[in-house]
Write a protein that holds these residues in place. Structure first.
Motif, PDB file in Angstrom:
ATOM      1  N   GLY A 259      13.994  -8.283  38.479  1.00 23.54           N
ATOM      2  CA  GLY A 259      13.046  -9.404  38.527  1.00 23.54           C
ATOM      3  C   GLY A 259      12.435  -9.730  37.176  1.00 23.54           C
ATOM      4  O   GLY A 259      12.695 -10.782  36.611  1.00 23.54           O
ATOM      5  N   SER A 260      11.609  -8.814  36.653  1.00 23.01           N
ATOM      6  CA  SER A 260      10.901  -9.033  35.388  1.00 23.01           C
ATOM      7  C   SER A 260      10.976  -7.778  34.544  1.00 23.01           C
ATOM      8  O   SER A 260      10.804  -6.673  35.075  1.00 23.01           O
ATOM      9  CB  SER A 260       9.411  -9.327  35.635  1.00 23.01           C
ATOM     10  OG  SER A 260       9.262 -10.471  36.445  1.00 23.01           O
TER      11      SER A 260
ATOM     12  N   SER B  64      11.693 -12.956  33.324  1.00 26.10           N
ATOM     13  CA  SER B  64      11.113 -12.957  34.665  1.00 26.10           C
ATOM     14  C   SER B  64      11.720 -14.108  35.446  1.00 26.10           C
ATOM     15  O   SER B  64      11.931 -15.190  34.909  1.00 26.10           O
ATOM     16  CB  SER B  64       9.596 -13.135  34.597  1.00 26.10           C
ATOM     17  OG  SER B  64       9.089 -13.258  35.907  1.00 26.10           O
ATOM     18  N   SER B  65      11.979 -13.860  36.691  1.00 23.53           N
ATOM     19  CA  SER B  65      12.577 -14.913  37.524  1.00 23.53           C
ATOM     20  C   SER B  65      11.541 -15.952  37.944  1.00 23.53           C
ATOM     21  O   SER B  65      11.884 -17.004  38.456  1.00 23.53           O
ATOM     22  CB  SER B  65      13.228 -14.301  38.759  1.00 23.53           C
ATOM     23  OG  SER B  65      12.278 -13.560  39.488  1.00 23.53           O
ATOM     24  N   ILE B  66      10.260 -15.639  37.692  1.00 32.59           N
ATOM     25  CA  ILE B  66       9.181 -16.486  38.237  1.00 32.59           C
ATOM     26  C   ILE B  66       8.658 -17.432  37.162  1.00 32.59           C
ATOM     27  O   ILE B  66       8.263 -16.996  36.075  1.00 32.59           O
ATOM     28  CB  ILE B  66       8.036 -15.591  38.754  1.00 32.59           C
ATOM     29  CG1 ILE B  66       8.596 -14.607  39.787  1.00 32.59           C
ATOM     30  CG2 ILE B  66       6.911 -16.416  39.336  1.00 32.59           C
ATOM     31  CD1 ILE B  66       7.709 -13.419  40.020  1.00 32.59           C
ATOM     32  N   SER B  67       8.587 -18.720  37.484  1.00 30.84           N
ATOM     33  CA  SER B  67       8.182 -19.706  36.478  1.00 30.84           C
ATOM     34  C   SER B  67       6.699 -19.574  36.120  1.00 30.84           C
ATOM     35  O   SER B  67       6.285 -19.966  35.037  1.00 30.84           O
ATOM     36  CB  SER B  67       8.470 -21.121  36.972  1.00 30.84           C
ATOM     37  OG  SER B  67       7.688 -21.399  38.112  1.00 30.84           O
ATOM     38  N   THR B  68       5.882 -19.023  37.022  1.00 30.91           N
ATOM     39  CA  THR B  68       4.450 -18.882  36.752  1.00 30.91           C
ATOM     40  C   THR B  68       4.092 -17.452  36.336  1.00 30.91           C
ATOM     41  O   THR B  68       2.928 -17.067  36.381  1.00 30.91           O
ATOM     42  CB  THR B  68       3.628 -19.248  38.003  1.00 30.91           C
ATOM     43  OG1 THR B  68       4.120 -18.489  39.111  1.00 30.91           O
ATOM     44  CG2 THR B  68       3.735 -20.722  38.311  1.00 30.91           C
ATOM     45  N   HIS B  69       5.102 -16.686  35.938  1.00 32.13           N
ATOM     46  CA  HIS B  69       4.909 -15.317  35.444  1.00 32.13           C
ATOM     47  C   HIS B  69       3.799 -15.271  34.384  1.00 32.13           C
ATOM     48  O   HIS B  69       3.698 -16.165  33.541  1.00 32.13           O
ATOM     49  CB  HIS B  69       6.249 -14.874  34.845  1.00 32.13           C
ATOM     50  CG  HIS B  69       6.229 -13.607  34.077  1.00 32.13           C
ATOM     51  ND1 HIS B  69       6.028 -12.379  34.670  1.00 32.13           N
ATOM     52  CD2 HIS B  69       6.380 -13.356  32.745  1.00 32.13           C
ATOM     53  CE1 HIS B  69       6.065 -11.436  33.747  1.00 32.13           C
ATOM     54  NE2 HIS B  69       6.285 -11.996  32.565  1.00 32.13           N
TER      55      HIS B  69
ATOM     56  N   VAL C 103      14.020 -17.575  34.329  1.00 33.26           N
ATOM     57  CA  VAL C 103      13.392 -18.252  35.471  1.00 33.26           C
ATOM     58  C   VAL C 103      14.492 -18.716  36.446  1.00 33.26           C
ATOM     59  O   VAL C 103      15.458 -19.347  36.041  1.00 33.26           O
ATOM     60  CB  VAL C 103      12.533 -19.449  35.008  1.00 33.26           C
ATOM     61  CG1 VAL C 103      12.082 -20.282  36.194  1.00 33.26           C
ATOM     62  CG2 VAL C 103      11.343 -18.944  34.215  1.00 33.26           C
TER      63      VAL C 103
END
Ligand SMILES: [Ca+2]
Ligand SMILES: [Ca+2]
Ligand SMILES: [Ca+2]
Ligand SMILES: [Ca+2]
Length: 374
Positions: free
Chosen positions: A283-284, A313-318, A333
């Motif tokens: 993930g991150s 990180s796979s998350i755009s709002t990381h 992302v």
């Protein structure tokens, strides 16, 4: 009192209606106070000094895009003034990203250089915000983390041991891997102060000449240098990769389950008490390479010895786990676990020290070569 209340009973629904109306009115509107919400951004051009030959490095007339991620469709483009500042006014509350991406003619219009930068802002207060946005160009030569394949292949047995890190020599000179370290890090407070894995190449840092990497050469560092298409137990993972011919593999002598391909040299764990392989998050995570002159990890790795760092990180709002000086953004992302996807620099060695800009997501890993350059 009781009597009065009883008399009021039929009015209660109406009163509730009135109160709820008042509450709605009193809720702060997103438009409230917008006249006070201003953002002043200065383009910090420190890293462009070489293009200005000692002249004052102010970039004027440069478009800066500001996007509000809380209200779709709210974006503005403003241009820097003669002092290098750009001014956004009448802003709504929200989470913003200001970005620059232009081809700038540093050399009298003969050719252009890609200048990029971005920075996030949380704008909720009424006092104007004054801050900087660092712009950079690609071009620091040297050894780069070119690709990180961490997602694992499509499978339903949680197999991700085919992970690898690919390096690329973006300098015009031969570099030497002797004594270099490869680290994984957790969230850092100052610099690289939270090393969670540290593995080292053999040889003497800086002076060693045993393990050259030629200009333009890729180097694959496998978690395990085996053929992951045919895994133990007779299972096959048709979408995995054969890393039998990786250049290096991570080996931890304290991990009795770790494999050791005798034909592939080892990058060895040097962290006391660590009993795992170089396994990284799906993930991150944060990956770092350094020259190895500081391999005392409990107090972190000295910034001056660091060669390259990539946060993903796979998350755009990381929320970033390391400071801008190490990596101003993050790659990855949208990368999905067990998808066979990978992340790689947009061009071999392209590096503005902002992984958001520097990396793209690939549908499949490219060990030992660059996507689009097969
Ligand atoms: Ca291994
Ligand atoms: Ca080996
Ligand atoms: Ca240290
Ligand atoms: Ca590659």
């Amino acid at each position: 009192m009781v009597k009065v209340c009883k008399k009021l009973l039929p009015l209660i629904p109406f009163m509730i209606f009135l109160i709820s109306c008042m509450e709605v009115d009193e809720k702060p509107s997103i438009y409230e106070g917008t006249q006070e919400k201003h953002l002043f951004v200065y383009l910090d051009t420190t890293s462009l000094g070489k293009f200005f030959a000692g002249q004052s490095a102010i970039l004027s007339g440069i478009p800066v895009d500001l996007i509000n991620f809380d209200y779709v469709g709210f974006n503005q483009t403003k241009y820097t003034n003669d002092s290098g500042w750009v001014f956004f006014d009448s802003l709504l509350n929200g989470y913003y990203i200001a970005s620059v991406g232009i081809d700038y003619p540093f050399n009298n219009d003969l050719d252009t250089t890609r200048v990029t930068g971005q920075r996030e802002f949380y704008i909720y207060q009424d006092t104007p915000i004054k801050d900087t946005l660092t712009v950079r160009v690609s071009g620091n030569p040297g050894l780069k983390i070119n690709e990180i394949y961490y997602a694992g292949p499509p499978n339903n047995i949680f197999y991700f041991y085919d992970q690898y890190i690919e390096l690329y020599n973006a300098s015009p000179d031969t570099v030497y891997l002797d004594g270099m370290i490869v680290c994984r890090m957790g969230p850092c407070t100052i610099g690289a102060d939270n090393v969670t894995y540290i593995f080292q190449f053999p040889g003497e840092p800086i002076t060693g000449r045993e393990y050259p990497v030629e200009p333009g050469q890729f180097v694959v560092l496998a978690q395990d240098a085996v053929n992951h298409v045919i895994i133990q137990g007779g299972n096959t993972l048709v979408n995995s990769i054969d890393l039998t011919h990786a250049d290096w593999e991570f080996v931890n002598p304290q991990d009795y389950a770790d494999t050791d391909n005798p034909n592939v040299p080892n990058i060895v764990d040097i962290q006391e008490g660590h009993r795992g392989d170089f396994m990284i998050s799906l993930g991150s995570d944060i990956i770092l390479i350094a020259d190895g002159t500081d391999s005392y990890y409990p107090d972190g790795i000295d910034i001056e010895t660091i060669i390259d760092v990539v946060e993903y990180s796979s998350i755009s709002t990381h929320i970033k786990d390391i400071t801008e000086e190490l990596d101003a953004g993050w790659a990855g992302v949208g990368v999905i676990r067990y998808s066979g996807q990978s992340i790689e620099r947009i061009e071999p060695g392209f590096d503005t020290d902002n992984s958001t800009i520097d990396f793209v997501k690939l549908d499949a890993p490219t060990p030992g070569y660059h996507h689009g350059h097969e």
